[in-house]
Design a protein around this motif. Structure first.
Motif, short mmCIF file in Angstrom:
data_model
loop_
_atom_site.label_atom_id
_atom_site.label_comp_id
_atom_site.label_asym_id
_atom_site.label_seq_id
_atom_site.Cartn_x
_atom_site.Cartn_y
_atom_site.Cartn_z
N ILE B 22 -60.79 38.40 -9.44
CA ILE B 22 -60.58 39.82 -9.67
C ILE B 22 -61.83 40.60 -9.30
O ILE B 22 -62.94 40.24 -9.70
N ALA B 23 -61.65 41.68 -8.54
CA ALA B 23 -62.78 42.54 -8.18
C ALA B 23 -63.09 43.47 -9.36
O ALA B 23 -62.18 44.12 -9.87
N VAL B 24 -64.36 43.51 -9.76
CA VAL B 24 -64.79 44.51 -10.75
C VAL B 24 -65.49 45.63 -9.99
O VAL B 24 -66.47 45.39 -9.27
N ARG B 25 -64.93 46.84 -10.12
CA ARG B 25 -65.47 48.00 -9.41
C ARG B 25 -65.66 49.12 -10.42
O ARG B 25 -64.75 49.38 -11.21
N ALA B 26 -66.82 49.76 -10.38
CA ALA B 26 -67.17 50.78 -11.39
C ALA B 26 -66.97 50.20 -12.80
O ALA B 26 -66.51 50.89 -13.71
N GLY B 27 -67.28 48.92 -12.93
CA GLY B 27 -67.24 48.29 -14.25
C GLY B 27 -65.86 47.89 -14.74
O GLY B 27 -65.72 47.35 -15.83
N ARG B 28 -64.82 48.15 -13.95
CA ARG B 28 -63.46 47.86 -14.39
C ARG B 28 -62.80 46.84 -13.47
O ARG B 28 -62.96 46.92 -12.24
N ALA B 58 -59.86 41.90 -22.87
CA ALA B 58 -61.02 42.05 -23.76
C ALA B 58 -62.06 40.98 -23.46
O ALA B 58 -63.26 41.25 -23.38
N ARG B 59 -61.56 39.76 -23.25
CA ARG B 59 -62.48 38.66 -22.97
C ARG B 59 -63.17 38.83 -21.61
O ARG B 59 -64.35 38.50 -21.45
N THR B 60 -62.42 39.36 -20.64
CA THR B 60 -62.98 39.60 -19.31
C THR B 60 -64.08 40.65 -19.38
O THR B 60 -65.18 40.46 -18.83
N LEU B 61 -63.81 41.76 -20.07
CA LEU B 61 -64.81 42.83 -20.18
C LEU B 61 -66.05 42.34 -20.91
O LEU B 61 -67.18 42.66 -20.56
N ASP B 62 -65.81 41.52 -21.93
CA ASP B 62 -66.90 40.93 -22.68
C ASP B 62 -67.76 40.03 -21.78
O ASP B 62 -68.99 40.10 -21.80
N ALA B 63 -67.09 39.22 -20.98
CA ALA B 63 -67.81 38.31 -20.08
C ALA B 63 -68.64 39.10 -19.07
O ALA B 63 -69.78 38.74 -18.76
N VAL B 64 -68.07 40.20 -18.56
CA VAL B 64 -68.81 41.04 -17.60
C VAL B 64 -70.05 41.62 -18.28
O VAL B 64 -71.15 41.61 -17.70
N GLN B 65 -69.88 42.11 -19.51
CA GLN B 65 -71.00 42.73 -20.22
C GLN B 65 -72.14 41.76 -20.50
O GLN B 65 -73.28 42.16 -20.64
N GLN B 66 -71.79 40.48 -20.63
CA GLN B 66 -72.82 39.48 -20.89
C GLN B 66 -73.43 38.90 -19.61
O GLN B 66 -74.40 38.14 -19.68
N LYS B 68 -75.34 38.29 -16.07
CA LYS B 68 -76.59 38.75 -15.46
C LYS B 68 -76.35 39.07 -13.99
O LYS B 68 -76.94 38.49 -13.10
N VAL B 69 -75.43 39.96 -13.76
CA VAL B 69 -75.12 40.41 -12.39
C VAL B 69 -74.98 41.93 -12.49
O VAL B 69 -75.05 42.49 -13.57
N ASN B 70 -74.77 42.57 -11.35
CA ASN B 70 -74.45 44.00 -11.35
C ASN B 70 -73.08 44.17 -12.03
O ASN B 70 -72.05 43.83 -11.45
N GLN B 71 -73.08 44.70 -13.23
CA GLN B 71 -71.83 44.75 -14.01
C GLN B 71 -70.87 45.81 -13.50
O GLN B 71 -69.70 45.82 -13.89
N GLN B 72 -71.37 46.69 -12.65
CA GLN B 72 -70.49 47.71 -12.07
C GLN B 72 -69.72 47.16 -10.87
O GLN B 72 -68.64 47.63 -10.55
N ALA B 105 -71.77 37.43 -8.98
CA ALA B 105 -72.23 38.57 -8.18
C ALA B 105 -71.31 38.74 -6.97
O ALA B 105 -70.74 37.76 -6.48
N ALA B 106 -71.15 39.95 -6.52
CA ALA B 106 -70.32 40.21 -5.34
C ALA B 106 -71.12 41.05 -4.36
O ALA B 106 -71.92 41.89 -4.75
N THR B 107 -70.90 40.78 -3.09
CA THR B 107 -71.60 41.54 -2.05
C THR B 107 -70.59 42.38 -1.28
O THR B 107 -69.59 41.84 -0.80
N PRO B 108 -70.80 43.68 -1.19
CA PRO B 108 -69.87 44.49 -0.39
C PRO B 108 -69.87 44.05 1.07
O PRO B 108 -70.89 43.55 1.57
#
Lengths: 271, 271
Positions: B22-28, B58-66, B68-72, B105-108
């Motif tokens: 899943i792509a996380v963009r603008a934190g979502r 909820a678990r996905t958002l939590d994992a993103v918040q924890q 160490k990557v660009n969370q946005q 981490a993802a690279t554009p």
């Protein structure tokens, strides 16, 4: 001893790897060289480095000696993973394969399975044709998982899967042999299915011992005309089939001769 | 957070499970409901319990918040394993699915990929046809691994796989769309291939926005007559194809309109 794989391991992510399930009998892995041959051909197809077989044997015997099971009669599972890598299907140059060795308790088949045969069915789950890993024991086994769940809902010993053209290919955990007159037929596995080591042993040894043996397509429509059916796998060696769906058989002359041949070569248990 | 799987886990042993990238963009997480729909259809086919999507979010958002990557701007991998069970293909009644959530981490993509298109090839690895898990994102992905290794040996962005009848099915990590005149064609994925969520978004949304859209068989022999080609996946959204083997294209009118539509719906990056 490695007991867990990290989430970035390619076996976890993509089933990128191979396995062998080896019968240990009288404390020794049975048909070891056949297992190693299959593992080597799998490594070649998947472009993985084949582990050194001598070191793998030492490690296997060591694992058996440490296992809290009957060390004379058990089962070893060797799992070869492509190893950890970056996310993505491509393997990076630096990845190093991982080998896991697990030892499990094994239960001999009831004597009546060898004497009277086992029940089977043909399941609805079809095998995909034209697989680039046809015949190999890779870690991509969802077809067998789905077929096995159908088998579990019956009270059958094993279930046969077919391809889209109604050719019988395999049991979920065995290879199948059909006797017609004096000839033993077993399905070709160039498009799908798993080439079991016991099948390979039979394909190589039966003709050398005077059996007429053919690998070919086996359409389900031929089932009514078949005289005997038997199954082969690395654990139980050979078991007669008593029933498949509506069709029943008694244990046949050729099946008994094959079982006797295996006993002569010390690769069978059972009566 | 679960980071390792035990050797008896069915994802490790048989690839018995599913995943979503899943792509996380603008934190979502982007196209979340599309990912959940595909996961649900996979669970239904594999007879696994579908996790509760709200708890998974909820678990996905939590994992993103924890993480160490660009969370946005990152990538979440959700892996659903059938869980641990006894050895053997059959699932025991007591097994409980495991869910792993990894953040990477993802690279554009470079801007020039969107502006000028990317290079592709047709690879030798074929997809098996008639798979009982066709279209699903299961953990059985050896075909893509093998195809990807061919792609890596070229300097192509992605490689197309075909079935045995020379129909083009998928990229190794993307779905493919062919424009002929005013019509957009994409391969049917009922026999093999992976139904990407971005593909599903396009298949549902393009006709509603006036595009003529067809799912059908796409034989390689039609490639010379094709006017435009583009790729879709959940991370890069849509990229034009500049080359496939000897055939080259410039970025076409319809491809640009599709990319504009995605921008309007806030599901694309790139220029």
């Amino acid at each position: 001893l490695l007991t867990h794989l990290p989430i970035d391991d390619r076996a976890v992510q993509y089933g990128d790897g191979l396995f062998e399930t080896i019968a240990v009998r009288a404390g020794r892995p049975r048909l070891w060289s056949w297992h190693m041959n299959r593992l080597a051909s799998g490594c070649e197809r998947l472009r993985l480095d084949m582990p050194n077989p001598d070191r793998l044997l030492a490690r296997t015997l060591d694992a058996v000696q440490q296992a809290k099971v009957n060390q004379q009669y058990c089962l070893v599972k060797i799992l070869l993973s492509a190893g950890s890598g970056q996310r993505g299907y491509g393997r990076t140059a630096e990845i190093r394969p991982r080998v896991l060795v697990g030892v499990f308790a094994a239960t001999p088949q009831p004597k009546k399975h060898y004497q009277d045969g086992v029940n089977t069915l043909i399941c609805d789950t079809r095998l995909a044709s034209g697989s680039p890993t046809a015949g190999l024991k890779t870690l991509n086994r969802l077809e067998q998982v789905l077929a096995r769940s159908e088998c579990a809902e019956s009270d059958c010993f094993d279930a046969f899967t077919m391809d889209a053209e109604d050719n019988i290919i395999c049991g979920t955990m065995s290879n199948v042999f059909f006797v017609h007159g004096d000839t033993i037929h077993t399905p070709r596995l160039d498009q799908c299915g798993v080439r079991g080591v016991m099948r390979s042993w039979l394909v190589e040894n039966l003709p050398a011992h005077g059996f007429d043996m053919q690998q070919r397509r086996l359409p389900k429509s031929e089932l009514p005309d078949i005289d005997e059916v038997f199954l082969a796998n690395s654990q139980f060696a050979v078991l007669p089939v008593r029933r498949c769906g509506d069709r029943t058989w008694s244990v046949g002359r050729i099946t008994r001769k094959v079982m006797a041949l295996l006993r002569e070569h010390d690769v069978v248990e059972g009566p």
